[in-house]
Design a protein around this motif. Structure first.
Motif, PDB file in Angstrom:
ATOM      1  N   THR A 454      -3.218 -14.253   8.260  1.00 17.69           N
ATOM      2  CA  THR A 454      -2.323 -13.996   7.412  1.00 17.69           C
ATOM      3  C   THR A 454      -1.851 -14.707   6.312  1.00 17.69           C
ATOM      4  OG1 THR A 454      -0.372 -14.110   8.711  1.00 17.69           O
ATOM      5  CG2 THR A 454      -2.424 -11.524   8.599  1.00 17.69           C
ATOM      6  N   SER A 547      -1.754  -8.260   3.604  1.00 10.80           N
ATOM      7  CA  SER A 547      -1.102  -7.710   2.659  1.00 10.80           C
ATOM      8  C   SER A 547      -2.026  -6.194   2.672  1.00 10.80           C
ATOM      9  CB  SER A 547      -2.157  -7.775   1.185  1.00 10.80           C
ATOM     10  OG  SER A 547      -3.425  -7.350   0.735  1.00 10.80           O
ATOM     11  N   ARG A 548      -1.921  -5.295   3.829  1.00  8.51           N
ATOM     12  CA  ARG A 548      -2.500  -3.951   4.550  1.00  8.51           C
ATOM     13  C   ARG A 548      -2.471  -4.088   5.728  1.00  8.51           C
ATOM     14  NH1 ARG A 548      -4.450  -4.998   0.391  1.00  8.51           N
ATOM     15  NH2 ARG A 548      -5.815  -3.443  -0.884  1.00  8.51           N
ATOM     16  N   VAL A 579       4.210 -11.108   1.603  1.00  4.85           N
ATOM     17  CA  VAL A 579       4.274  -9.598   0.324  1.00  4.85           C
ATOM     18  C   VAL A 579       3.607  -9.349  -0.890  1.00  4.85           C
ATOM     19  CG1 VAL A 579       6.543  -7.937  -0.029  1.00  4.85           C
ATOM     20  CG2 VAL A 579       6.349  -9.800   2.147  1.00  4.85           C
ATOM     21  N   PRO A 580       3.180  -8.415  -1.172  1.00  7.89           N
ATOM     22  CA  PRO A 580       3.333  -8.921  -2.959  1.00  7.89           C
ATOM     23  C   PRO A 580       4.232  -8.248  -3.855  1.00  7.89           C
ATOM     24  CG  PRO A 580       2.005  -6.283  -1.441  1.00  7.89           C
ATOM     25  CD  PRO A 580       3.008  -7.167  -0.914  1.00  7.89           C
ATOM     26  N   ARG A 593       2.566  -0.645  -2.875  1.00  8.47           N
ATOM     27  CA  ARG A 593       3.420  -1.993  -2.788  1.00  8.47           C
ATOM     28  C   ARG A 593       3.301  -3.004  -1.952  1.00  8.47           C
ATOM     29  NH1 ARG A 593       7.697  -0.337  -6.919  1.00  8.47           N
ATOM     30  NH2 ARG A 593       9.195  -0.248  -5.058  1.00  8.47           N
ATOM     31  N   GLN A 594       3.648  -1.817  -0.893  1.00  6.42           N
ATOM     32  CA  GLN A 594       3.690  -2.445   1.150  1.00  6.42           C
ATOM     33  C   GLN A 594       2.017  -2.812   1.165  1.00  6.42           C
ATOM     34  OE1 GLN A 594       4.076   0.190   4.167  1.00  6.42           O
ATOM     35  NE2 GLN A 594       4.943  -1.173   5.200  1.00  6.42           N
ATOM     36  N   GLY A 596      -0.210  -3.746  -0.844  1.00  4.87           N
ATOM     37  CA  GLY A 596      -0.810  -4.825  -1.938  1.00  4.87           C
ATOM     38  C   GLY A 596      -1.716  -4.422  -2.732  1.00  4.87           C
TER      39      GLY A 596
END
Length: 812
Positions: A454, A547-548, A579-580, A593-594, A596
């Motif tokens: 990550t 981001s997933r 975090v995007p 947004r969570q 991404g």
């Protein structure tokens, strides 16, 4: 185009059309392009070998050898040299390994199966063998009617295996290809009877009547094809047959259907081409419902080609499921959930929170349980559509310190879930050791891998080619670009190198809240993640995909060890993933947004192409190289054949001496040149210092021609001397084209097999082509130089004159 060339093209076309019935057997259709390439190469090789002075039985042998070479290049790349262009010493072992995996896939998967290399190898090889048989029967031995048997076998097997996915379209295409092949051979047979009498314009048997007779066979064939397609529509429906394969036996092998799905292949297609279609809705009575994954299954076996469900034994699905593997305390709170599947979700295992304790289904007989991975699999493709069911799951919530102090996994778990293939690239274990060098226990090692994946060095990218095998993992570690399938499979493999029991789970990330504790799952929420085993707590989810998804609670870095797992939530889940950045777009909500997905959605959709009809760059490059080499090798043969046809007038009907018509000087000299070049091709080079009569004597003596060939050679020399030396006005009416052919037959009869093959494939007289190209280039270069000099003079002349005037001005 000659009749044999037409038969070659039509036999290849018939095989290609018949092979289309195999396209429903796999989830993608890209393999059919490889099959078409194989068919084309086999046809070209057959056409070339039939022009050589070899026995007819050598043609299919040569085609089989070329087919074997193409299969080695296309499917044994790991053992090839020069980037896969040349088979290497280990190519046979690599091919045997791919073929063995294909046989295993046949036993494990139902239709449509994933496009694994083994299955593609079997399909392409089968099509290639049928192409060889059809070409041999229809073209080499001129028995087109018998070619229908291998075509029928190909269609019957393909459409029979396709089941309900079979179509009358495949029958129509295969039949049309066979009819075209029969028409071509029929025209050839009729033409051998002699010239067809067309009658004159005043005859009662004029062109209309003749055309009606000529089209009779075609009309009968087309009528038979139409009747074959329409008759099943009018007759009562049977449950079996070639056009409408029945499903009577579908229920006899329910267990086989239960393992027919390759979830990773389906997931790759969905992740790279996401949709907003709602697949299911559910409710959960948990305050952490927006953080709970819906797991459809787990893949516990890694063979180097892909991750798969290792168990082939499934049990009847009971209301209460067995105790989860490795879980010490089952007396913990439960999460109750109700699920509603939409009609858009097909061919899926049952989505449930893990670990499920019980499941209530209205059609329990349509489902089976794999007790090893707690995967609930359907016995038919329609079991899940529109399904309503209730699931009770255990709410397992260990802390980080609980997992740090967990005991070692039992030996049987470690043996089963740490197995790796022998050909796993060394970079996997080496990278795993480097990343986890400072970790002291399995949990810290797992978290080190999660934090590494990550981190900023990895990029989420759905445009990367899919795959979970050893080669795909090595490429992913090198390029550090991929999507959830790459991250999950790679982390699971790296964990196994560290002797941490692991497997790959598939399913969905948490759904979007719709209000009233109802969540909606769409096609954008397909996901894969690794599960790692910890004694006392069983299989636990980890999230390495940046981001997933949502990081689980036990990834919080607690420092105070506890004696037992936490039974109630203490804080909201926190994610260690990047975090995007927030966005003000109205089309991007908090859930997106969570995940991404803001800002890059259209790009991911447009660049993904899992179901492409194009082949990989290696195969296309190989095909282009092979085609270029074949084309270069065929240039001398084709040029020589075209030159001979032009000199002799395409069979002698319009050429030098095809009949009693007068011949021009150019036609006579063309016939003489053809004789000289034919002798040159068969080992007697020309001697320009000799007269035609001396040349004829030299050819006759060196080739030891028989009486007829010698006489034909003498007549050609006499006609040439008449043109060169006799007074103008004398004409030649002898059939010189026939004399050239007679002389060539005599030359070939006395030449050896090698000389005859060289005369066809690489004729020495084709050196004239290179001389002509060289002369043309030299002439063009001279002309360009001359024109450039004129242009330069035209441009620079006025300048020089002006400069010279200025120099003379002051002096004068």
């Amino acid at each position: 185009m000659t009749t044999r060339a037409k038969l070659t093209v039509y036999s290849a076309l018939a095989t290609a059309l018949a092979s289309l019935c195999l396209t429903p057997l796999l989830t993608t259709r890209s393999w059919i392009t490889h099959a078409f390439l194989v068919i084309a190469v086999i046809a070209a090789v057959g056409a070339g070998l039939r022009r050589s002075p070899l026995y007819r039985w050598t043609v299919p042998v040569g085609q089989l050898l070329v087919l074997f070479l193409l299969i080695l290049i296309g499917f044994a790349g790991s053992g090839s040299l020069l980037g896969g262009l040349v088979p290497g010493p280990s190519s046979l072992r690599a091919l045997d390994r791919v073929f063995g995996s294909g046989l295993d896939d046949i036993q494990q998967y139902a239709i449509p199966a994933p496009p694994n290399a083994g299955l593609r190898l079997i399909l392409v090889t089968s099509v290639g063998l049928v192409a060889v048989v059809v070409d041999t029967v229809a073209v080499t031995y001129r028995r087109s009617a018998l070619a229908g048997l291998p075509l029928l076998a190909l269609y019957s097997v393909g459409n029979g295996l396709a089941g309900d996915r079979g179509s009358w379209v495949w029958f129509g295409l295969a039949s049309a290809g066979y009819l075209v092949l029969l028409f071509a051979e029929g025209q050839d047979r009729v033409s051998r009877w002699g010239r067809v009498f067309r009658g004159n314009s005043n005859s009662s048997l004029g062109t209309d009547s003749t055309r009606a007779v000529g089209l009779g066979g075609q009309q009968v064939g087309i009528l038979a094809l139409v009747v074959a397609l329409l008759l099943p529509v009018l007759l009562p429906h049977w449950d079996s047959g070639l056009l409408h394969p029945g499903s009577a036996a579908a229920g006899k092998n329910a267990i086989g259907a239960a393992t027919s799905l390759d979830p990773l292949v389906s997931l790759e297609s969905e992740v790279t081409k996401p949709t907003d279609n709602e697949l299911l809705t559910y409710t959960l009575d948990s305050e952490l419902a927006d953080q709970i994954y819906l797991r459809t299954g787990a893949l516990d076996q890694f063979d180097g080609t892909n991750w798969r469900l290792g168990s082939t034994t499934v049990n009847d699905l009971q209301t209460t499921l067995p105790t989860p593997e490795g879980l010490r305390d089952v007396n913990i709170p439960r999460i109750e959930g109700d699920f509603q599947i939409s009609d858009r979700l097909e061919k899926s295992w049952l989505p449930m929170p893990y670990p499920a304790a019980s499941v209530q289904l209205p059609n329990r007989a349509d489902w089976k349980l794999d007790p090893l991975t707690r995967t609930v699999v359907p016995t038919n493709d329609r079991a899940i559509r529109g399904l309503r069911y209730h699931v009770s799951s255990l709410d397992v919530r260990p802390t980080a310190n609980d997992l740090r102090t967990a005991a070692a996994a039992p030996q049987d778990i470690r043996d089963h879930y740490t197995g790796l293939p022998s050909d796993l690239p060394p970079v996997v274990a080496q990278q795993a050791r480097e990343v986890t060098a400072k970790a002291q226990n399995d949990y810290d090692r797992a978290m080190a891998l999660v934090n590494w994946f990550t981190g900023p060095q990895f990029q989420y990218d759905t445009a990367v080619a899919g795959g979970t095998g050893s080669n795909a993992i090595a490429v992913f570690l090198r390029d550090r670009k991929g999507f959830c399938v790459h991250f999950a499979s790679t982390m699971a493999a790296m964990a196994r190198t560290l002797k941490i029991p692991s497997r790959v789970a598939v399913g969905f990330t948490p759904g979007d809240a719709k209000g009233g504790n109802v969540y909606s799952v769409t096609g954008r929420m397909y996901h894969a993640w690794p599960e790692l085993y910890f004694a006392g707590y069983g299989w636990l989810r980890f999230e390495p995909t940046p981001s997933r998804g949502v990081q689980p609670r036990y990834t919080e870095q607690s420092t105070t060890p506890t004696a037992a797992p936490t039974q109630h939530p203490t804080a909201g889940a926190q994610s260690s993933a990047p975090v995007p950045a927030p966005t003000t777009s109205k089309d991007c909500d908090a859930k997106q947004r969570q995940l991404g997905e803001c800002g890059g959605r259209s790009k991911a959709v447009s660049t993904a192409s899992d179901d492409s009809w194009l082949l990989s760059g290696q195969v296309l490059g190989t095909a282009a190289t092979v085609a270029l080499v074949i084309a270069l090798l065929l240039v001398p043969m084709l040029w020589r054949a075209a030159l001979r046809r032009r000199r002799l007038g395409g069979g002698g009907r319009r050429g030098p001496g095809g009949g009693p018509a007068e011949l021009t000087d150019a036609q006579v000299l063309a016939a003489w040149d053809e004789l000289i070049d034919s002798a040159w091709d068969l080992g007697i080079p020309p001697d320009e210092s000799c007269t035609p009569r001396s040349t004829a004597r030299r050819i006759t003596e060196k080739a030891e021609l028989d009486a007829d060939s010698a006489a034909a050679t003498g007549r050609l020399a006499l006609a040439t001397e008449r043109v060169l030396y006799a007074p103008s006005g004398q004409v030649t009416t002898a059939p010189l084209a026939a004399d050239v052919r007679t002389a060539r037959q005599g030359l070939r009869a006395t030449a050896g097999r090698v000389e005859r093959a060289r005369a066809v494939l690489l004729p020495p007289s084709s050196a004239q082509l290179w001389w002509r190209i060289s002369d043309a280039l030299r002439t063009a270069r001279t002309a360009i130089g001359t024109r450039a000099g004129r242009v330069s003079a035209a441009v620079s002349g006025p300048v020089r004159r002006v400069l010279s005037r200025r120099r003379r001005g002051p002096e004068s």
